[in-house]
Design a protein around this motif. Structure first.
Motif, PDB file in Angstrom:
ATOM      1  N   ARG A  68      39.704  21.835  37.716  1.00 54.23           N
ATOM      2  CA  ARG A  68      40.043  23.135  37.162  1.00 54.23           C
ATOM      3  C   ARG A  68      38.875  24.115  37.367  1.00 54.23           C
ATOM      4  N   ILE A  69      39.177  25.393  37.315  1.00 52.87           N
ATOM      5  CA  ILE A  69      38.153  26.438  37.323  1.00 52.87           C
ATOM      6  C   ILE A  69      38.308  27.211  36.022  1.00 52.87           C
ATOM      7  N   ASP A  70      37.278  27.190  35.190  1.00 55.46           N
ATOM      8  CA  ASP A  70      37.331  27.891  33.908  1.00 55.46           C
ATOM      9  C   ASP A  70      36.953  29.363  34.040  1.00 55.46           C
ATOM     10  N   ARG A  71      35.962  29.647  34.879  1.00 53.86           N
ATOM     11  CA  ARG A  71      35.478  31.014  35.042  1.00 53.86           C
ATOM     12  C   ARG A  71      34.988  31.222  36.470  1.00 53.86           C
ATOM     13  N   ILE A  72      35.057  32.473  36.929  1.00 56.51           N
ATOM     14  CA  ILE A  72      34.529  32.853  38.240  1.00 56.51           C
ATOM     15  C   ILE A  72      33.388  33.836  38.020  1.00 56.51           C
ATOM     16  N   PHE A  73      32.253  33.543  38.641  1.00 57.27           N
ATOM     17  CA  PHE A  73      31.081  34.424  38.574  1.00 57.27           C
ATOM     18  C   PHE A  73      30.910  35.087  39.932  1.00 57.27           C
ATOM     19  N   MET A  74      31.030  36.428  39.977  1.00 59.74           N
ATOM     20  CA  MET A  74      30.865  37.169  41.222  1.00 59.74           C
ATOM     21  C   MET A  74      30.082  38.448  40.905  1.00 59.74           C
ATOM     22  N   GLY A  79      33.197  41.755  47.893  1.00 62.18           N
ATOM     23  CA  GLY A  79      33.966  40.585  47.489  1.00 62.18           C
ATOM     24  C   GLY A  79      34.339  40.558  46.020  1.00 62.18           C
ATOM     25  N   GLN A  80      33.885  41.547  45.243  1.00 59.61           N
ATOM     26  CA  GLN A  80      34.167  41.530  43.808  1.00 59.61           C
ATOM     27  C   GLN A  80      35.662  41.743  43.521  1.00 59.61           C
ATOM     28  N   ALA A  81      36.274  42.671  44.261  1.00 58.94           N
ATOM     29  CA  ALA A  81      37.708  42.906  44.052  1.00 58.94           C
ATOM     30  C   ALA A  81      38.521  41.688  44.476  1.00 58.94           C
ATOM     31  N   GLN A  82      38.100  41.023  45.546  1.00 60.50           N
ATOM     32  CA  GLN A  82      38.828  39.834  46.015  1.00 60.50           C
ATOM     33  C   GLN A  82      38.721  38.704  44.993  1.00 60.50           C
ATOM     34  N   ALA A  83      37.523  38.532  44.417  1.00 61.46           N
ATOM     35  CA  ALA A  83      37.359  37.504  43.388  1.00 61.46           C
ATOM     36  C   ALA A  83      38.216  37.826  42.172  1.00 61.46           C
ATOM     37  N   ALA A  84      38.328  39.121  41.842  1.00 57.68           N
ATOM     38  CA  ALA A  84      39.155  39.524  40.701  1.00 57.68           C
ATOM     39  C   ALA A  84      40.631  39.262  40.968  1.00 57.68           C
ATOM     40  N   PHE A  85      41.065  39.500  42.201  1.00 56.75           N
ATOM     41  CA  PHE A  85      42.458  39.202  42.559  1.00 56.75           C
ATOM     42  C   PHE A  85      42.739  37.710  42.385  1.00 56.75           C
ATOM     43  N   VAL A  86      41.796  36.877  42.831  1.00 60.82           N
ATOM     44  CA  VAL A  86      41.959  35.427  42.710  1.00 60.82           C
ATOM     45  C   VAL A  86      42.058  35.028  41.237  1.00 60.82           C
ATOM     46  N   ARG A  87      41.257  35.680  40.380  1.00 57.45           N
ATOM     47  CA  ARG A  87      41.370  35.406  38.942  1.00 57.45           C
ATOM     48  C   ARG A  87      42.804  35.639  38.473  1.00 57.45           C
ATOM     49  N   GLU A  88      43.328  36.803  38.798  1.00 56.74           N
ATOM     50  CA  GLU A  88      44.687  37.131  38.331  1.00 56.74           C
ATOM     51  C   GLU A  88      45.718  36.209  38.956  1.00 56.74           C
ATOM     52  N   TYR A  89      45.549  35.904  40.222  1.00 58.44           N
ATOM     53  CA  TYR A  89      46.523  35.075  40.944  1.00 58.44           C
ATOM     54  C   TYR A  89      46.637  33.685  40.322  1.00 58.44           C
ATOM     55  N   PHE A  90      45.483  33.120  39.924  1.00 57.71           N
ATOM     56  CA  PHE A  90      45.483  31.760  39.378  1.00 57.71           C
ATOM     57  C   PHE A  90      45.372  31.726  37.852  1.00 57.71           C
ATOM     58  N   GLY A  91      45.401  32.894  37.203  1.00 51.68           N
ATOM     59  CA  GLY A  91      45.370  32.930  35.747  1.00 51.68           C
ATOM     60  C   GLY A  91      44.034  32.553  35.143  1.00 51.68           C
ATOM     61  N   ILE A  92      42.943  32.889  35.833  1.00 53.59           N
ATOM     62  CA  ILE A  92      41.598  32.584  35.357  1.00 53.59           C
ATOM     63  C   ILE A  92      41.062  33.803  34.592  1.00 53.59           C
ATOM     64  N   PRO A  93      40.498  33.629  33.398  1.00 53.19           N
ATOM     65  CA  PRO A  93      40.031  34.782  32.616  1.00 53.19           C
ATOM     66  C   PRO A  93      38.909  35.546  33.328  1.00 53.19           C
ATOM     67  N   GLY A  94      38.762  36.821  32.957  1.00 52.49           N
ATOM     68  CA  GLY A  94      37.684  37.645  33.498  1.00 52.49           C
ATOM     69  C   GLY A  94      38.202  38.977  34.004  1.00 52.49           C
ATOM     70  N   ILE A  95      37.338  39.721  34.666  1.00 55.63           N
ATOM     71  CA  ILE A  95      37.707  41.036  35.182  1.00 55.63           C
ATOM     72  C   ILE A  95      38.869  40.896  36.153  1.00 55.63           C
ATOM     73  N   GLY A  96      39.927  41.688  35.928  1.00 53.80           N
ATOM     74  CA  GLY A  96      41.089  41.659  36.801  1.00 53.80           C
ATOM     75  C   GLY A  96      40.957  42.615  37.966  1.00 53.80           C
TER      76      GLY A  96
END
Length: 402
Positions: A68-74, A79-96
């Motif tokens: 599992r991935i609990d959090r993404i640090f970027m 690449g910040q917007a891409q990491a945020a998209f991945v958060r939303e896509y996989f339901g990971i908390p953090g900046i959307g």
């Protein structure tokens, strides 16, 4: 906690942040030729470009098939917007994605700031180098042209006229712009009296900490002598900056993270330039920590991991902190002033060396590139000027061609 660090190859995390990541199970997605080194047991995975959304999404999926991935640090711009998209896509908390895009895509950012009524220079979008001329006609010449996604004053150009922009578009000098995968922002060139910045920490949608500072000279094309000083509490310009910063945070929808925002002081007043959701480059985070005890980088990590950031200021000494960049030309360094010599200057409290004799300095440099950073306390502008003369008077650097 299982943490995924998305890391752009050219950037480096401060050592204390790398160490702070190790209590968690760390997975890194980065790029070939990455500069950062990680400890044993870190799962490092390579993608050609972290800004390639589909490649990043596919690699994150591979990680999720194992753990599992609990959090993404970027913490970087690209690449910040891409990491945020991945958060939303996989339901990971953090900046959307919506907030991250507004804090990294300069055109969308400026639209949000304009909607919130913040004063700005006129701007327009140019989808490619051949559209600069039309955008310049719209906002008025002269203009500044920059990538909609980028930082460090890289690939930023100024044009005085449509003819100059047209000639540039037809030349090989425009090749770096043609290779960009993002549009351009064309902004009216304003007469800048002073450039300033504000660095803050946001949590729960509220600005919990912020400090305003003034650059010694404007960032773009700053030359060999550069740096900034934190403005004293009660300064009227600082108060205005803090208010504009608060409004910008609300306009972009940032709920939790750190910010770096820049402003132009013009004859007609303050203009908001850009706001980013990352620690500032160069010596700014260290200067803020020396002044207030607040660690911007630690707050960036804490907010990314869902922890409450430490924002209480501590008494660190009299005066306000200023810092200077000791720039270095491209080539191999053959002579360099010893850091201890700079530490002997009255008022200097720290010196950070980024290069040493024998190191190669790249041709392509950003606005924060420096051989050394010098930090000092000053009670007045006169004291800042005295330090400025003594620091640059003591600094010597020689390079040889590669």
């Amino acid at each position: 906690m299982n943490v995924l660090l998305v890391h752009v190859k050219k950037n480096r995390l401060p050592d204390h942040i790398v160490k702070a990541l190790f209590p968690q199970f760390l997975t890194v997605i980065t790029e070939p030729g990455h500069l950062q080194e990680y400890g044993p047991g870190v799962d490092v995975r390579l993608v050609e470009d972290v800004q390639d959304l589909e490649c990043l999404r596919a690699e994150v999926l591979e990680v999720l098939r194992q753990r599992r991935i609990d959090r993404i640090f970027m913490p970087f711009e690209l690449g910040q917007a891409q990491a945020a998209f991945v958060r939303e896509y996989f339901g990971i908390p953090g900046i959307g994605f919506t907030a991250a895009n507004a804090l990294t895509n300069k055109y969308v950012m400026k639209l949000r700031l304009r909607e919130a009524g913040l004063p700005q220079a006129p701007f327009a979008l140019a989808a490619g180098v051949d559209r600069i001329e039309a955008a310049g006609d719209e906002v008025g010449w002269p203009v500044v042209v920059k990538p909609a996604v980028g930082g460090g004053s890289l690939d930023v150009f100024t044009f005085d006229s449509a003819a100059e922009a047209r000639a540039f578009a037809a030349s090989r000098d425009a090749d770096p712009i043609r290779k960009l995968t993002c549009p351009l922002v064309v902004e009216s060139f304003v007469d800048i009296r002073t450039e300033l910045h504000c660095d803050g920490v946001v949590d729960g949608g509220e600005v919990r900490f912020a400090k305003a500072s003034e650059y010694f000279v404007p960032v773009l094309g700053h030359g060999e002598q550069f740096g900034s000083r934190i403005l004293p509490d009660g300064d009227p310009v600082a108060a205005e900056i803090l208010d504009l910063h608060r409004r910008a945070v609300a306009a972009t929808g940032l709920e939790s993270g750190v910010t770096h925002m820049e402003f132009f002081q013009t004859e007609d007043g303050l203009l908001a330039s850009e706001i980013a959701c990352r620690p500032a480059g160069g010596g700014i985070p260290h200067a803020v920590k020396l002044q207030t005890g607040v660690d911007i980088w630690a707050a960036c990590l804490d907010t990314a991991l869902g922890r409450a950031p430490k924002t209480a200021e501590t008494e660190t000494g009299a005066g306000t902190v200023a810092h200077w960049y000791l720039t270095v030309p491209p080539g191999r360094i053959v002579k360099l002033t010893d850091a201890d010599q700079l530490r002997q200057i009255d008022g200097v409290i720290d010196v950070v060396a980024n290069f040493k004799v024998g190191d190669s300095v790249p041709t392509r440099q950003n606005s924060a590139t420096a051989a050394m950073l010098v930090f000092a306390r000053a009670d007045s502008l006169a004291e800042v000027e005295r330090l400025h003369k003594e620091i640059y008077g003591a600094y010597r650097v020689e390079v040889s061609s590669e």
